[in-house]
Design a protein around this motif. Structure first.
Motif, PDB file in Angstrom:
ATOM      1  N   ARG A  78       3.443 -13.950  17.272  1.00 43.12           N
ATOM      2  CA  ARG A  78       3.300 -12.937  18.314  1.00 43.12           C
ATOM      3  C   ARG A  78       1.984 -13.113  19.070  1.00 43.12           C
ATOM      4  N   GLY A  79       2.065 -12.927  20.352  1.00 43.89           N
ATOM      5  CA  GLY A  79       0.865 -13.037  21.169  1.00 43.89           C
ATOM      6  C   GLY A  79       1.219 -13.050  22.635  1.00 43.89           C
ATOM      7  N   ASP A 192      -1.820 -12.475  18.655  1.00 45.29           N
ATOM      8  CA  ASP A 192      -2.215 -11.094  18.387  1.00 45.29           C
ATOM      9  C   ASP A 192      -2.973 -11.014  17.059  1.00 45.29           C
ATOM     10  N   GLY A 193      -4.114 -10.335  17.072  1.00 47.70           N
ATOM     11  CA  GLY A 193      -4.867 -10.132  15.840  1.00 47.70           C
ATOM     12  C   GLY A 193      -5.616 -11.353  15.343  1.00 47.70           C
ATOM     13  N   SER A 196      -5.681 -15.466  11.698  1.00 47.58           N
ATOM     14  CA  SER A 196      -5.440 -15.057  10.310  1.00 47.58           C
ATOM     15  C   SER A 196      -4.098 -14.368  10.144  1.00 47.58           C
ATOM     16  N   GLU A 197      -3.563 -13.791  11.233  1.00 45.97           N
ATOM     17  CA  GLU A 197      -2.216 -13.225  11.166  1.00 45.97           C
ATOM     18  C   GLU A 197      -1.209 -14.329  10.849  1.00 45.97           C
ATOM     19  N   LEU A 198      -1.393 -15.477  11.446  1.00 48.01           N
ATOM     20  CA  LEU A 198      -0.535 -16.631  11.184  1.00 48.01           C
ATOM     21  C   LEU A 198      -0.715 -17.109   9.749  1.00 48.01           C
ATOM     22  N   VAL A 199      -1.957 -17.147   9.296  1.00 48.25           N
ATOM     23  CA  VAL A 199      -2.252 -17.573   7.931  1.00 48.25           C
ATOM     24  C   VAL A 199      -1.584 -16.643   6.922  1.00 48.25           C
ATOM     25  N   SER A 307      -8.563 -11.392  24.775  1.00 45.87           N
ATOM     26  CA  SER A 307      -7.987 -10.057  24.598  1.00 45.87           C
ATOM     27  C   SER A 307      -7.221  -9.576  25.829  1.00 45.87           C
ATOM     28  N   ALA A 308      -7.334 -10.284  26.953  1.00 45.30           N
ATOM     29  CA  ALA A 308      -6.557  -9.914  28.131  1.00 45.30           C
ATOM     30  C   ALA A 308      -5.081 -10.214  27.943  1.00 45.30           C
ATOM     31  N   TRP A 309      -4.765 -11.131  27.010  1.00 51.77           N
ATOM     32  CA  TRP A 309      -3.377 -11.540  26.812  1.00 51.77           C
ATOM     33  C   TRP A 309      -2.872 -11.301  25.395  1.00 51.77           C
ATOM     34  N   ALA A 310      -3.740 -11.263  24.428  1.00 53.35           N
ATOM     35  CA  ALA A 310      -3.334 -11.056  23.036  1.00 53.35           C
ATOM     36  C   ALA A 310      -3.800  -9.693  22.556  1.00 53.35           C
TER      37      ALA A 310
END
Length: 425
Positions: A78-79, A192-193, A196-199, A307-310
Motif C-alpha cells: 500500500r502506498g 504507507d507507514g 517496515s510495513e513491508l518487512v 508524505s505527499a503521496w504515502a
C-alpha cells in the motif's frame, strides 16, 4: 548443541525473508538467523515523534521483480505514486519545471525549443532500446553517442540517477542503466507507514509458512565438508546442520562466513558499493506545499516530500521530506550543509518548522555497482561450494536494488525445488 533443519537462511532483510517464505511454502523446514534485534536490514523504518524515517529515500518499482515476488506471497504494497505535479529541476539555485512528461516538456524553461525536441527523441529512443545489446559499454559512452546537447545530457543523466541511485556514469554499465530506466518508467510507489510495513508483512508470511525466525543471533561461519555446505555455526557455538545454506547479505558478508575462500574474497574485492548521503526532515508544516519533488541537473541532488503521496509517514498536517546526494567517482560522503542548501531552495523557511531530522553522510544503497566490463553478477548458486546460495542486490541476472534481492530469492527457491525433485526422482 547440534540442531537440524532443511535450509538455513543467514540474514533477515527483505531478500532473506522472501527466500525463507518461498522455501517454507515449498515444504522445506527453514531456520532464519538475523544478527540484529530487528528484521529488515536497509528496509528498517524508525519512528520519531510520529515521523517515519526510512534509511534514505525508498521507492518500490511497480513493474519489477520485487512487486512480482511480494504479490505472489500476498504481501500488501500500500502506498502512493508521485503524479508529476510539484516536480522541479534544480540547476544552480533556480527551480524549473521538470520535463518528465509531454506537458511539462512543452512548458519548462529549462530547455530551449531544440533541446526539447532532442529530449523527446532521446526518451523515446530509451524506451525502444534493447538493453542487452549495450553490454560492455558505460552509460557515459551511451550518453555521448546519443545526446548531442550538453543541457539535454544533464537532464537524461539526472533521470538515470534517480532510477538507478548511481551517480558514476563512467563506471555504470549502460545495459543495466537502460534496463532500470525502462523499469522506472512503469511507475514507483512510496509505501504507507514506511518500509517496515513491508518487512512486518513479509515476516508474518514467513512465520505463517513455518519459518523459524531467530533474532539477535550472529552466524559466525558456514561449515563445509567435502566441498559442500553442511550448515552453520553461531557465535555462541551452537551448530545447525542443513541440506542448504542461503546467505542473504553483501559480498563481504558472504566472504566473512567462509574465510580463506579465494572466489568469495574476489567477489568482495571486486564489489564497489553504491552510496548516497541522506537528509530526512520531519516538518510540522510544509512551507511551500506545491514544491514536492526536485532533481539536480548540474549536481546529483534528489529531494522529495514522500508524505505527499504515502500515508502515515508524518502526523496530520506535517511533512516527511527526503533530500539525498547520489555519490560516486570516489566521493563517499557529503556534508549536511550541502543537503540543507537544497532544501533552502525547494522549501524556503523550512528551518522554522523542524520537529526532527536525521543526516546520514554515506549510506550504502546497493552492495555493488553494476559496472562496465565486469563479468555477469555472481550466484545465486555458488558453484564451487555445493549447497551454498547467495541472495542480494548484487546477485543474479535480474534487476537492481530490492528487485535484484527478491529476484535472486525467487531463483534460489526455484533451484532448491528443482534439486529436491531431482533427488526424489
Amino acid at each position: 548443541m547440534n540442531h537440524k533443519t532443511d535450509v538455513v537462511v543467514v540474514g533477515g532483510g527483505l531478500g532473506g525473508l522472501a527466500v525463507a517464505a518461498l522455501l517454507a511454502r515449498g515444504g522445506r523446514k527453514v531456520t532464519l538467523f538475523e544478527k540484529s534485534r530487528h528484521l529488515g536490514g536497509r528496509a528498517h523504518t524508525t519512528e520519531v515523534e510520529g515521523y517515519h524515517f526510512n534509511l534514505g529515500p525508498h521507492a518500490l518499482y511497480l513493474g519489477g521483480a520485487a512487486a512480482r515476488v511480494l504479490g505472489g506471497l500476498g504481501v500488501p504494497m500500500r502506498g502512493g505514486s508521485p503524479r508529476g505535479e510539484g516536480s522541479f529541476a534544480l540547476r544552480g539555485n533556480r527551480l524549473h519545471a521538470l520535463p518528465a512528461g509531454a506537458v511539462s516538456l512543452l512548458m519548462t524553461d529549462l530547455l530551449g525549443a531544440a533541446g526539447k525536441l532532442e529530449l523527446g527523441r532521446v526518451l523515446t529512443l530509451l524506451m525502444r532500446t534493447d538493453a542487452a545489446a549495450l553490454e560492455g559499454r558505460s552509460l557515459r559512452e551511451w550518453l555521448e553517442e546519443h545526446v548531442t546537447r550538453a543541457e539535454v545530457r544533464e537532464v537524461v543523466a539526472a533521470l538515470f540517477r534517480v532510477s538507478t541511485y548511481c551517480a558514476d556514469a563512467n563506471a555504470l554499465a549502460a545495459d543495466a542503466a537502460v534496463e532500470q530506466f525502462q523499469l522506472a518508467r512503469k511507475g514507483v510507489r512510496y509505501l504507507d507507514g514506511g518500509w517496515s510495513e513491508l518487512v512486518r508483512a513479509l515476516a508474518e508470511k514467513a512465520r505463517e509458512a513455518g519459518v523459524e525466525v531467530v533474532g539477535s543471533a550472529r552466524v559466525e561461519s558456514v561449515e563445509r565438508e567435502d566441498g559442500r555446505a553442511r550448515g552453520v555455526r553461531l557465535a555462541d557455538g551452537t551448530e545447525y546442520e542443513a541440506e542448504a545454506v542461503v546467505v542473504a547479505g553483501g559480498p563481504r558478508d558472504v566472504a566473512g562466513l567462509l574465510p580463506g575462500d579465494e572466489v568469495l574474497a574476489g567477489w568482495a574485492a571486486q564489489a564497489v558499493p553504491v552510496k548516497a548521503a541522506s537528509l530526512e526532515v520531519g516538518l510540522s508544516k510544509l512551507p511551500k506545499p506545491r514544491a514536492l519533488f526536485a532533481l539536480g541537473m548540474d549536481r546529483p541532488w534528489y529531494a522529495s516530500v514522500h508524505s505527499a503521496w504515502a500515508a502515515r509517514l508524518a502526523p496530520e498536517g506535517g511533512a516527511m521530506v527526503h533530500v539525498a546526494k547520489y555519490l560516486g567517482g570516489g566521493e563517499e560522503e557529503a556534508s549536511e550543509g550541502e543537503l540543507e542548501g537544497v532544501l533552502d531552495v525547494l522549501q524556503p523557511g523550512w528551518r522554522e518548522h523542524v520537529v526532527t531530522k536525521r543526516f546520514l553522510p554515506g549510506l550504502t544503497v546497493m552492495n555493488a555497482l553494476p559496472a562496465k566490463g565486469l563479468e555477469a553478477r555472481p550466484g545465486p548458486r555458488v558453484e564451487h561450494v555445493r549447497g551454498l546460495y547467495v541472495v542480494g542486490d548484487w546477485v543474479g541476472r535480474e534487476g537492481m536494488l530490492v528487485d535484484a534481492s527478491l529476484a535472486s530469492a525467487e531463483t534460489v527457491s526455484r533451484l532448491l525445488s528443482t534439486e529436491r525433485g531431482a533427488r526424489a526422482a
